[in-house]
Design a protein around this motif. Structure first.
Motif, PDB file in Angstrom:
ATOM      1  N   PRO A   1      46.196  14.766  62.051  1.00 12.44           N
ATOM      2  CA  PRO A   1      45.850  15.246  60.705  1.00 12.44           C
ATOM      3  C   PRO A   1      44.567  14.587  60.203  1.00 12.44           C
ATOM      4  O   PRO A   1      44.322  13.397  60.444  1.00 12.44           O
TER       5      PRO A   1
ATOM      6  N   GLN B   1      41.916  13.641  56.969  1.00 16.48           N
ATOM      7  CA  GLN B   1      42.000  13.302  55.549  1.00 16.48           C
ATOM      8  C   GLN B   1      41.066  14.182  54.728  1.00 16.48           C
ATOM      9  O   GLN B   1      40.080  13.727  54.144  1.00 16.48           O
TER      10      GLN B   1
ATOM     11  N   ALA C   1      41.022  23.866  53.770  1.00 16.04           N
ATOM     12  CA  ALA C   1      40.860  24.545  55.060  1.00 16.04           C
ATOM     13  C   ALA C   1      39.426  25.053  55.135  1.00 16.04           C
ATOM     14  O   ALA C   1      39.139  26.246  54.976  1.00 16.04           O
TER      15      ALA C   1
ATOM     16  N   ALA D   1      47.167  26.576  55.871  1.00 18.50           N
ATOM     17  CA  ALA D   1      48.176  26.104  54.930  1.00 18.50           C
ATOM     18  C   ALA D   1      48.746  24.764  55.372  1.00 18.50           C
ATOM     19  O   ALA D   1      48.994  24.535  56.564  1.00 18.50           O
ATOM     20  N   ALA D   2      48.952  23.861  54.406  1.00 15.01           N
ATOM     21  CA  ALA D   2      49.375  22.494  54.720  1.00 15.01           C
ATOM     22  C   ALA D   2      50.684  22.468  55.499  1.00 15.01           C
ATOM     23  O   ALA D   2      50.838  21.678  56.445  1.00 15.01           O
ATOM     24  N   GLU D   3      51.634  23.337  55.131  1.00 13.91           N
ATOM     25  CA  GLU D   3      52.909  23.307  55.837  1.00 13.91           C
ATOM     26  C   GLU D   3      52.770  23.805  57.278  1.00 13.91           C
ATOM     27  O   GLU D   3      53.494  23.374  58.178  1.00 13.91           O
TER      28      GLU D   3
ATOM     29  N   PRO E   1      47.588  24.579  48.603  1.00 18.04           N
ATOM     30  CA  PRO E   1      47.617  23.418  49.510  1.00 18.04           C
ATOM     31  C   PRO E   1      47.215  23.788  50.940  1.00 18.04           C
ATOM     32  O   PRO E   1      47.926  24.523  51.622  1.00 18.04           O
ATOM     33  N   THR E   2      46.079  23.297  51.365  1.00 13.94           N
ATOM     34  CA  THR E   2      45.594  23.540  52.720  1.00 13.94           C
ATOM     35  C   THR E   2      45.093  22.229  53.314  1.00 13.94           C
ATOM     36  O   THR E   2      44.847  21.260  52.598  1.00 13.94           O
ATOM     37  N   SER E   3      44.930  22.215  54.627  1.00 15.98           N
ATOM     38  CA  SER E   3      44.474  20.998  55.284  1.00 15.98           C
ATOM     39  C   SER E   3      43.904  21.339  56.648  1.00 15.98           C
ATOM     40  O   SER E   3      43.791  22.516  57.019  1.00 15.98           O
TER      41      SER E   3
ATOM     42  N   ALA F   1      41.213  17.740  51.984  1.00 13.88           N
ATOM     43  CA  ALA F   1      42.095  18.575  51.168  1.00 13.88           C
ATOM     44  C   ALA F   1      41.523  19.979  51.108  1.00 13.88           C
ATOM     45  O   ALA F   1      41.074  20.456  50.071  1.00 13.88           O
TER      46      ALA F   1
ATOM     47  N   ILE G   1      50.012  23.321  59.111  1.00 13.31           N
ATOM     48  CA  ILE G   1      49.402  22.197  59.832  1.00 13.31           C
ATOM     49  C   ILE G   1      50.490  21.203  60.240  1.00 13.31           C
ATOM     50  O   ILE G   1      50.509  20.690  61.363  1.00 13.31           O
ATOM     51  N   ALA G   2      51.423  20.941  59.319  1.00 14.76           N
ATOM     52  CA  ALA G   2      52.533  20.039  59.637  1.00 14.76           C
ATOM     53  C   ALA G   2      53.369  20.592  60.775  1.00 14.76           C
ATOM     54  O   ALA G   2      53.794  19.851  61.683  1.00 14.76           O
TER      55      ALA G   2
END
Length: 315
Positions: A185, A187, A191, A166-168, A127-129, A189, A170-171
Motif C-alpha cells: 500500500p 501513502q 487513485a 477504491a480503497a476497499e 475513498p480511493t488509494s 489518498a 486495494i485492500a
C-alpha cells in the motif's frame, strides 16, 4: 548521452530543502516560486512534517520547485553542456517542462498548483488509494488488478505496477496478491492517473489555454508511452490527459535505452527513479542530486556524458 529525470509524488521528505538554503539566492527563488504556486514552499520544504507534505496540494508544488531549484544549481557552472533528454514521473513531468523551457518556472508552478488542488478535490470525492504490485508476471499482475476492479495507474518497470482504485478494492488485492508478487500500500489518498481523476482533467483543460508554452529546447520524453514531445502545444495536451491516464515510466526508460543514454541524474528529492534505472538500465552511470554536496559529482557526470554517444564512451 545524459538524461535528467524528475521524481513524482511520494519522493518528498521532511526538511529535504534545508541543505539548499546555504546557497546564495535560494530563499529568494523559493519565495518567488511560492508566490506563483500560492504555497509556502520554504516552510513546507524545511519545517513541515511528513503528514503535512503528503497533502497533494502541498507535495506537488514542493516537488516541482525542488527540481527547478536543484537543476538551476547544477547548471550554474559556466559552459556546462545541456542534457540530451529530460523526463519526469507523473508530476515530475511539470518539472521537466520547466527544465526544457516549455514553461517558465512561474507558469510551471501555476500549472502544478491547479493540478494538485484539482487532484486533491477529486481524491476527496470518495475513498480511493494506490498500491505497488512488485514481482509476478506482467500478464498475471494486470489480470489480477482488473479482476479486483482496479486500474494500472503506473507502469514503473518490468516488475512493478501500481494499482489504483477504491480503497476497499486495494485492500482486497492485498489479500489476494498475484502469484509471486507483493502488494505494498502507498501513502496516498487518491487513485491518481485513473478515471477517478476525470474532474481534475477537466479543470486542467480549462486552465491550460492561459499558458503560453514554447517548444522544448531539449528532447522531452512523455509519460504517454515514452514518446518524445517536440512541441509545447503537444505537451499541454499530454499533461492535461496525464492526470487521468496511466504513467508508463517503463516506456520512458526504453526510450532512454533506444537513444543511447549512458548516464542519468535524478534531481531532488532523488533516489526513486535512479533505483528503477539501476535495475532496468544496466551499466549506465547514476547520480542523485539531493543536496549541494552532490553538485560536484553530478557536474562531472554531465561533463563526461552530455552530448556523447555510447561509442564515444568506449574510445
Amino acid at each position: 548521452m545524459l538524461a535528467i529525470v524528475c521524481p513524482g509524488q511520494g519522493a518528498q521528505k521532511p526538511g529535504f530543502l534545508t541543505p539548499w538554503r546555504e546557497l546564495d539566492g535560494v530563499d529568494q527563488t523559493l519565495a518567488s516560486l511560492s508566490e506563483a504556486a500560492g504555497v509556502d514552499l520554504l516552510r513546507h520544504g524545511t519545517e513541515s512534517d511528513a503528514d503535512t507534505i503528503r497533502d497533494t496540494a502541498v507535495a506537488q508544488p514542493l516537488l516541482v520547485a525542488a527540481g527547478i531549484l536543484a537543476a538551476a544549481q547544477l547548471r550554474a557552472e559556466d559552459g556546462l553542456p545541456a542534457a540530451d533528454v529530460i523526463a519526469g514521473h507523473s508530476v515530475g513531468e511539470v518539472t521537466a517542462a520547466a527544465l526544457t523551457g516549455v514553461l517558465s518556472n512561474e507558469d510551471a508552478l501555476r500549472l502544478v498548483a491547479v493540478r494538485s488542488r484539482a487532484m486533491a478535490e477529486a481524491a476527496a470525492a470518495e475513498p480511493t488509494s494506490m498500491a505497488a504490485v512488485v514481482g509476478g508476471t506482467r500478464e498475471e499482475v494486470l489480470a489480477k488488478i482488473a479482476e479486483h476492479g482496479l486500474h494500472p495507474a503506473n507502469i514503473n518497470s518490468a516488475v512493478q505496477v501500481v494499482a489504483a482504485g477504491a480503497a476497499e478494492k486495494i485492500a482486497a488485492l492485498g489479500e489476494d496478491a498475484p502469484a509471486k508478487a507483493r502488494v505494498i500500500p502507498l501513502q496516498v489518498a487518491g487513485a491518481f492517473h485513473t478515471p477517478y481523476m476525470a474532474s481534475a482533467r477537466e479543470e486542467l483543460a480549462r486552465f491550460a489555454p492561459s499558458l503560453s508554452p514554447a517548444d522544448p529546447s531539449v528532447p522531452l520524453v512523455s509519460n504517454a508511452g515514452g514518446e518524445v514531445v517536440t512541441s509545447g502545444a503537444a505537451y499541454l495536451d499530454s499533461i492535461v490527459t496525464q492526470v487521468a491516464s496511466p504513467v508508463d515510466w517503463e516506456a520512458c526508460m526504453a526510450t532512454f535505452r533506444d537513444r543511447g543514454v549512458t548516464a542519468l541524474i535524478e534531481v531532488a528529492p532523488a533516489g526513486t527513479l535512479t533505483g528503477l534505472a539501476k535495475r532496468e538500465l544496466k551499466g549506465i552511470a547514476l547520480a542523485n542530486l539531493n543536496t549541494p554536496d552532490d553538485l560536484e559529482a553530478a557536474r562531472a557526470l554531465v561533463r563526461e556524458h552530455a552530448g556523447a554517444t555510447p561509442s564515444d564512451q568506449e574510445n
